[in-house]
Design an enzyme around this catalytic site. Structure first.
Site, short mmCIF file in Angstrom:
data_model
loop_
_atom_site.label_atom_id
_atom_site.label_comp_id
_atom_site.label_asym_id
_atom_site.label_seq_id
_atom_site.Cartn_x
_atom_site.Cartn_y
_atom_site.Cartn_z
N ARG A 41 14.38 60.30 -3.70
CA ARG A 41 15.02 59.04 -3.33
C ARG A 41 14.27 58.27 -2.25
NH1 ARG A 41 19.60 62.51 -3.80
NH2 ARG A 41 20.76 62.02 -5.68
N GLU A 69 7.71 72.24 -10.73
CA GLU A 69 7.89 70.83 -11.07
C GLU A 69 7.80 69.93 -9.83
OE1 GLU A 69 11.07 71.54 -14.75
OE2 GLU A 69 11.74 70.53 -12.93
N HIS A 91 27.99 71.78 -4.38
CA HIS A 91 26.84 72.55 -4.85
C HIS A 91 26.93 73.97 -4.34
CE1 HIS A 91 23.91 68.85 -4.90
NE2 HIS A 91 24.82 68.77 -5.84
N LYS A 133 17.84 66.28 5.73
CA LYS A 133 18.67 67.13 4.88
C LYS A 133 19.25 68.24 5.75
CE LYS A 133 18.97 67.34 0.23
NZ LYS A 133 19.59 66.36 -0.59
#
Length: 179
Positions: A41, A69, A91, A133
């Site tokens: 983002r 990835e 989550h 985060k």
């Protein structure tokens, strides 16, 4: 439970939490540096790589897939740090330690979305996660706790070797490296 979204499938547990997997990527143990990736983002914010499980995928396989990835690295899955529940985002993330053995010159998310990877000292990673985060700081806290426990065990081993040799007994144990 499985929910289909455009271009993705989300897997949920029986309590409605999205199932995720992540890795703290290190060069070696004990960790002095960890690899963070830029957020999808906001490419100027650094986070721990990870993401959702795919149908019929184990958490360990998902964790390895996600770091390849998102960070373009492969390595040896070392151990599980635990399951971290984020009630706000609904989550549950299983977090592993991955000892990186290869950094791929090119990787999917760098090509497709400009994602970056970068090695940070534990202290610098802490600062970035605190700003970007904060929930992921729990992963580093657990890593630090385990590192401190291992240091204590190693030091205790050194003391028992010293005690054995001062008592006139011999020890064939190889001395532990200093911590």
């Amino acid at each position: 439970m499985v929910k289909e979204k455009p271009n993705s499938t989300r897997i949920y547990d029986d309590e409605g939490f999205r199932r995720r997997a992540s890795c703290i990527c290190v060069k070696s143990e004990p960790a002095s540096e960890i690899l963070l990736v830029s957020s999808s983002r906001n490419l100027d914010q650094w986070i721990v790589p990870g993401g959702g499980l795919e149908p019929e995928e184990s958490t360990s396989v998902a964790a390895i897939r996600e770091v390849k990835e998102e960070a373009g690295v492969t390595g040896k899955l070392d151990r599980c740090l635990g399951i971290f529940e984020n009630p706000e985002r609904r989550h549950r993330t299983v977090v592993y330690v991955l000892v990186v053995t290869e950094e791929l010159p090119e990787f999917d998310e760098a090509k497709n979305m400009g994602r970056k990877r970068k090695w940070f000292s534990i202290e610098d990673a802490w600062e970035h996660l605190a700003a970007n985060k904060p929930f992921q700081l729990k992963y580093l806290e657990r890593l630090r706790e385990e590192s401190n426990t291992m240091s204590t065990i190693i030091m205790a081993g050194n003391l028992s070797d010293v005690n054995a040799s001062s008592n006139g007994t011999s020890s064939s144990a190889v001395p532990h490296p200093p911590t």
